[in-house]
Design a protein around this motif. Structure first.
Motif, PDB file in Angstrom:
ATOM      1  N   VAL A 125       0.507  -6.485  10.913  1.00  0.00           N
ATOM      2  CA  VAL A 125       1.687  -5.589  10.412  1.00  0.00           C
ATOM      3  C   VAL A 125       2.836  -5.723  11.335  1.00  0.00           C
ATOM      4  CG1 VAL A 125       0.729  -3.701  11.449  1.00  0.00           C
ATOM      5  CG2 VAL A 125       1.871  -3.187   9.331  1.00  0.00           C
ATOM      6  N   GLU A 126       4.027  -5.277  10.786  1.00  0.00           N
ATOM      7  CA  GLU A 126       5.251  -5.448  11.384  1.00  0.00           C
ATOM      8  C   GLU A 126       5.456  -3.793  11.772  1.00  0.00           C
ATOM      9  OE1 GLU A 126       7.251  -7.543  12.391  1.00  0.00           O
ATOM     10  OE2 GLU A 126       5.382  -8.981  11.710  1.00  0.00           O
ATOM     11  N   VAL A 181     -11.124  -7.501   3.441  1.00  0.00           N
ATOM     12  CA  VAL A 181      -9.858  -7.890   3.384  1.00  0.00           C
ATOM     13  C   VAL A 181      -9.271  -6.512   3.042  1.00  0.00           C
ATOM     14  CG1 VAL A 181      -8.075  -9.212   1.844  1.00  0.00           C
ATOM     15  CG2 VAL A 181     -10.199 -10.265   2.731  1.00  0.00           C
ATOM     16  N   ILE A 182      -9.684  -5.786   1.938  1.00  0.00           N
ATOM     17  CA  ILE A 182      -9.004  -4.660   1.492  1.00  0.00           C
ATOM     18  C   ILE A 182      -8.985  -3.589   2.673  1.00  0.00           C
ATOM     19  CG2 ILE A 182     -10.936  -3.470   0.333  1.00  0.00           C
ATOM     20  CD1 ILE A 182      -7.546  -3.336  -0.819  1.00  0.00           C
ATOM     21  N   GLY A 183     -10.034  -3.547   3.593  1.00  0.00           N
ATOM     22  CA  GLY A 183     -10.083  -2.665   4.670  1.00  0.00           C
ATOM     23  C   GLY A 183      -9.108  -2.979   5.692  1.00  0.00           C
ATOM     24  N   ASN A 184      -8.557  -4.288   5.850  1.00  0.00           N
ATOM     25  CA  ASN A 184      -7.767  -4.481   6.812  1.00  0.00           C
ATOM     26  C   ASN A 184      -6.256  -4.099   6.297  1.00  0.00           C
ATOM     27  OD1 ASN A 184      -8.267  -6.199   9.433  1.00  0.00           O
ATOM     28  ND2 ASN A 184      -9.864  -6.949   7.993  1.00  0.00           N
ATOM     29  N   ILE A 185      -6.234  -4.277   4.823  1.00  0.00           N
ATOM     30  CA  ILE A 185      -4.809  -3.816   4.333  1.00  0.00           C
ATOM     31  C   ILE A 185      -4.857  -2.446   4.661  1.00  0.00           C
ATOM     32  CG2 ILE A 185      -3.727  -3.288   2.250  1.00  0.00           C
ATOM     33  CD1 ILE A 185      -4.784  -5.886   1.198  1.00  0.00           C
ATOM     34  N   VAL A 186      -5.897  -1.616   4.413  1.00  0.00           N
ATOM     35  CA  VAL A 186      -5.717  -0.177   4.743  1.00  0.00           C
ATOM     36  C   VAL A 186      -5.284   0.162   5.925  1.00  0.00           C
ATOM     37  CG1 VAL A 186      -7.243   1.991   4.994  1.00  0.00           C
ATOM     38  CG2 VAL A 186      -7.443   0.523   2.820  1.00  0.00           C
ATOM     39  N   VAL A 187      -5.964  -0.525   6.960  1.00  0.00           N
ATOM     40  CA  VAL A 187      -5.717  -0.125   8.630  1.00  0.00           C
ATOM     41  C   VAL A 187      -4.624  -0.639   8.950  1.00  0.00           C
ATOM     42  CG1 VAL A 187      -6.491  -1.014  10.698  1.00  0.00           C
ATOM     43  CG2 VAL A 187      -8.315  -0.280   9.131  1.00  0.00           C
ATOM     44  N   MET A 188      -3.737  -1.832   8.512  1.00  0.00           N
ATOM     45  CA  MET A 188      -2.586  -2.072   8.887  1.00  0.00           C
ATOM     46  C   MET A 188      -1.543  -1.137   8.111  1.00  0.00           C
ATOM     47  SD  MET A 188      -2.559  -4.942  10.720  1.00  0.00           S
ATOM     48  CE  MET A 188      -4.373  -4.902  11.171  1.00  0.00           C
TER      49      MET A 188
END
Lengths: 309, 309, 309, 309, 309, 309
Positions: free
Chosen positions: C255-256, F71-78
């Motif tokens: 993430v940026e 994958v979706i968990g990483n989106i949330v975390v980012m």
């Protein structure tokens, strides 16, 4: 059995879409004081009821509550109409759709994203409806009181919703639903007091030594009394010594154990005893990066590294 | 703030361990009509209450319910005493321990296996306690009625538990707890009727067109009437045509959409239309290993394999 | 709106009371595959549906499921009849009542003790019904598939219940209810396949790079293939290297962050860093009553008591 | 038993109403790390505890947590004061009331609409409190560790709440509550380490073959080791072949069935077998409006319409 | 990403079917201390973790817990094998099937009837798994303590299950699973104490006035002290006057209201005031069929029927 | 058993933090249609499955869903990255932090405050994940249909999320996840139709009298028919008299009671009978401050105060 008429019990006219308001209306659709709860409450009581009059009454009102569920559900669906189309067809610019979903306020985002702009059986916070809301216990002198209280609560939540909107069609339909709760409460009151006696509820009387005692357990400035704890009906007990072990016993709990069980209890206690005389090193102290400051330090250290001396 | 006295409000004397009975007692510990629910109900009402008399009353009774939670909890713990030791120390032959856990009946196995023979905040089916049981809505003319009903329910469950045991010490303590629910109900009744007027609850009156109407919606043999729907107070409506769209409107739901939203709604409808004129092949028919017997078979087949002709 | 006919859709004739069997029947009353779930599922879909044919279909079936809820509820109530009277009137000797409640098997004790021998909206384990059971999302190409599956599940649970009883009247009524699930499934299949196209569900097509790939992720002896992952339709990928980061990227998440956020992230990381080079004394070691056996012991001890040297 | 003092353990001074902040405060009232959870945790442990010292400790802290529940509850009630009056008396213009309820942000709308501006036992998302939050299992070497962790979590949530407000009175009261969690954690640490040994928890030691093994199951760039898996205490196992079926067996699951059961299992398998050699037409293909492109097409079609050739 | 090996981490050999034992095993499959809870706990922590060492550790253990979930799930499935076939194929005489389902004891009936003899994600009472069991809050000095406690609890429940069965294969597999919890606890302890300082958890220190105070709130015979409340580290406060309003203030809650809000509060209070001087007739008295015996009777009656005099 | 690769199945590139969007993404992490539900659904089915092909298929897809959860968990975390640092380090001015938490919209406040900016297993309304979402019943002809429907629902929710964001990296990853649901649906369709016959699901056929009947229960303007209720396959029943008691019986429920039970039922009915001939004074009337206006007034008054005449 049930039949359905495609016309509503009350006409629903909504001025325009408003998903935020739709979300608040969910309180009376899938919320604890809402119409599904009411319908299920009376329907299940009707099934188990043997008194012909009450059984009929309960089926009448259960059926009306289902019809109310349909009215409030239609209000929700109409208020969500625009949001539903925008999300499903995805024609708005993305940022705009995000803003409209998030900006509608309160929890309407869940209705839109997860439930597609429909009428989900949740309350206005998105909490799924649960039959834990229903307090039927199968004794009419209790259940009818529960019904009276449930109607009073539903009336109040409708009153609040009416205060929240200026859409005249919504207001009018809510006014109808609110009024019907008043009528239902009156019916349940009549049904309760047609059972004589109905107090105390159930079959058994209370122990006369304790049925008219009031224990004043919250003490300090601000005590105020009223008919709920003063007058000839009440024995008001303020002395802490008269509030504890009111049976005159030790105030302790005891059980008779056979010798095997007693031995095991001793064994369990020994294995898990906390030594009140120890002052152990703990995770908190390691976590602080410090040794305890007490006099047992030295001893502790010795115990930890006896071979080092 | 709270203080605790190590003596109980009522002495608990249990004849001998009985994990099956302990499990039934959980109903009044962590069940919907139990003492935690009562204590939380009145405590949260007390916090938000501004009327000095009711605030004091609610704190008094909340505090007593906490003391009752302790009494019923001690009954549970005493009845589980033997089971706790046997499981923790594991000295019985394995098959025997399995049989004693399973054979105690009802759901006591969960208390023993998961909760170690303690007093968990579940009901007698092992369902965790939830504040969904609490129906406080912050309006005294509704909340006091809820409290009256809650006391009635708790009284009944105690009555049932008393019927279930022949242990005199348990019976006596349950009798005390049951009696106190009667006393509390009386106090809440006095507090409710000290508010005048208290019906309809809340601030707003109902719509007079609908406040005294009774809709007879459950029809057929077995109809019976009483003061809940007959007499001068009631307008009894049995004609189905007078029960629907009672506002005199169409009985339909409508909303005004702007042109963008209206267009999206049309688009959504078109995309998801079910064609009433098709007779499609479906998964059910494939699943049966059969083609449908209707006249559309041929057409269907053509649609499926046009290149084969 | 709804109307109620006092006659059932199917006559219920029960041979004799059996609270244990009543409890199993709850599965189709207040269980996840039961009739309340079915009725609520179709009713809420009907409210939000705009297609005239489907809306009518959904209201028809929702209304029938309500009528089924009444049938299965009456079975439950009839099977509980004897138990209800015994508990409420408390005329049996206490030990006997306890044994009859506990000995009925399974979880019938909760129905009797808490719900007074009625028909509570729980499953056969006493778990309250929740709308979390309902998977409606407001898109017909998904919801109709959910309905098809729901009918299949309900059919199976009825089949199991039929296998469990030898009461001919109960068997017959259950057979009717089971059959209706079959009929409903057929209707929903027709409605689904009347929408063309309906696969993939919704509006957007999948990314063709991934829509026909099958990732073989469970490896080892026992692999078996079929039309679900072999044939011209499938690209079967077994090589672990081709299963990871299938977009051809790093397989990492990034993430940026702006400089303020980045600085805070560094600060947070520093404060909570676990030092991989330390070998700290821990609660486990204190708990064992031992020092760690590793080479860092001495150093640890020094850190703990520097003033002692 | 309990007694209540009308004065709080800590004076609550709130600058002005703020229902949005009130809603966040609910996290420590009816949230998983909040004071009701703490009070119930220690109170139920106290009931089942036999060690005199721990029992006293647990009652002391349970009682204090109840007093904290009262403090945080008063903060919530004070912050909701204005909102409560506006909703109940309904004197604002309707649109304005809607905006003030929705615009307060986060989930405060549910507190106002459903709970009347009181202090409901929910978390800040409106999720009802559940005893599923309480992890007591009735073994002190585990429960005391659970208590230590619970106090650590509660401390952190208070720290976050303190960061969120600039009302000095609220900040000060939260600071008191946060500090008390630190003190409680220290007490529980002492009580845990006063039991010797307390690791491994319970009575039975682990199997020495597996008690010091570390399985490196997450592989790829970014592996880092520390005292948690390196050093003399650990056997580090990275080879996948040494991670599977570590008992040296087949790694399969098996059960002995008698011949009747075995036969039924065969029968069940036969009835539900998926034929790996078929390439059936499916709902997906009908849904796409296409026949499958595979070689079995013709055969399929023949099966479907044998009479047509 | 994850990969799956068809061999288990530990071979499962079960002597014979036993659905009652299978049901107890569910405690570690879908119960609060079970393997799904463990896997989800560490997996979600791993996702949010930035410290390379801890992230790797958490993924390693999360992956192992998934593998344990598979082991315990296979034990459940093997123990249910016979029951599954009997129910699905329905070949037993009906009464016998009912008896075998009900007679297996505890809650195995729900697994068989609703879940078809599989391995449902419920605990041994049939309560669905919920992420409310997971207490991760995203701060490592708290989360690692939660993990330590969770491993301790899981170890104990395995110990209890081992005591319950005499099937050597089941015992052996459970012994492996139990031992791994010990190993995991050791790893988490090392990771926690590799953060320095870690106490108090988080960033902020407590208020020194309250961090070392112990409030003795449970009073009466049976007080016992230990290192948790005595010694140089503690200030022991027993005087009730020093326990209340410890900030030196009034112990009252207050908020500043603007004049509009203040006026509404007064209006609300007036509308809902309980008159302490009234002695109203209540539902309880009507329910008893009696008038109250107090001196206000006459007045009451007058109020009720003024026109009758 | 499982193994983990530190690389993701799909690379996650997020443009910048956005806790409001993170919260919406939770729908596919811990929501009912999300990846945990998918993984648990297929994993538990795989455990109980005996058909080699389906077992392998289910493990393959379960493992992929776990990888999607990551994958979706990483989106949330980012998306939560910035918010996490700000809250934990508390360096912003307080009012600003409050505004950023509340102003992010929807329910992101709970993720930040309670879960510390991580990826909690809740839906976007903060409701904890529950296995009540999983509808597996252990019969493949039902479970495969449930899987087909579940994939369809998950596909739709991904489609909605894609519409909501303009971050290209998030969009791309969501597109991958959405596409995989399509592929999975195709596999489950193939597996279902590889079982022949699979309709009706299970073993027993329906009663031919009711399997092709369609009951038209929702009546009034707007009726529309289609292949779901018309054509040769259907018997369309509109006459209300043919819809009730379709077995030809009385439409009543009955049970045989022995004489003891029958007597108790009579006794219970007598004790709780509502007298239809009474017109009792009720709480509603007292609450209104009025006597009822009906003809029974006088009688009532006499009953209440007989000594006064």
């Amino acid at each position: 059995m049930f039949a359905h008429n495609k016309r509503l019990q009350y006409t629903v006219r909504v001025d325009g879409p408003n998903p935020g308001l739709a979300n608040l209306m969910l309180e009376q659709f899938g919320g604890p004081q809402g119409e599904l709860a009411a319908a299920c409450r009376y329907f299940t009581q009707a099934l188990a009821e043997d008194d012909a009059g009450r059984k009929d009454l309960l089926f009448d009102i259960a059926t009306e509550e289902l019809s109310h569920l349909e009215v409030i559900g239609n209000i929700v669906v109409m208020l969500n109409k625009g949001a539903k189309g925008r999300l499903a067809e995805g024609v708005e610019e993305e940022g705009e759709l995000y803003r409209s979903i998030t900006g509608a306020g309160n929890d309407s985002h869940i209705t839109q994203l997860l439930y597609g702009g429909g009428a989900p059986l949740t309350n206005s916070a998105g909490v799924p409806w649960t039959s834990a809301y229903i307090d039927t216990i199968g004794e009419p002198t209790a259940d009818l009181r529960s019904n009276i209280a449930a109607e009073a609560r539903a009336k109040i939540v409708y009153e609040r919703l009416i205060n929240l909107t200026d859409d005249p069609g919504v207001k009018e339909a809510l006014g109808f639903l609110m009024t019907r709760e008043i009528a239902h409460q009156k019916s349940f009151e009549k049904a309760l007091f047609s059972i004589t006696p109905n107090f105390p509820p159930g079959k058994t009387n209370g122990d006369p030594r304790f049925a008219s005692v009031y224990y004043n357990l919250s003490r300090g400035a601000g005590e105020e009394r009223g008919s709920w704890n003063q007058g000839d009906q009440w024995q008001f007990v303020s002395d802490p010594d008269e509030q504890v072990a009111v049976d005159g016993g030790s105030g302790e709990a005891s059980v008779e154990l056979d010798s095997d069980d007693a031995e095991l209890a001793v064994q369990l206690a020994a294995r898990t005893a906390s030594d009140p005389n120890a002052n152990p090193l703990t995770g908190a102290e390691i976590g602080m990066g410090e040794l305890p400051s007490g006099p047992d330090d030295l001893q502790l250290e010795e115990e930890l590294s006896p071979t080092k001396r």
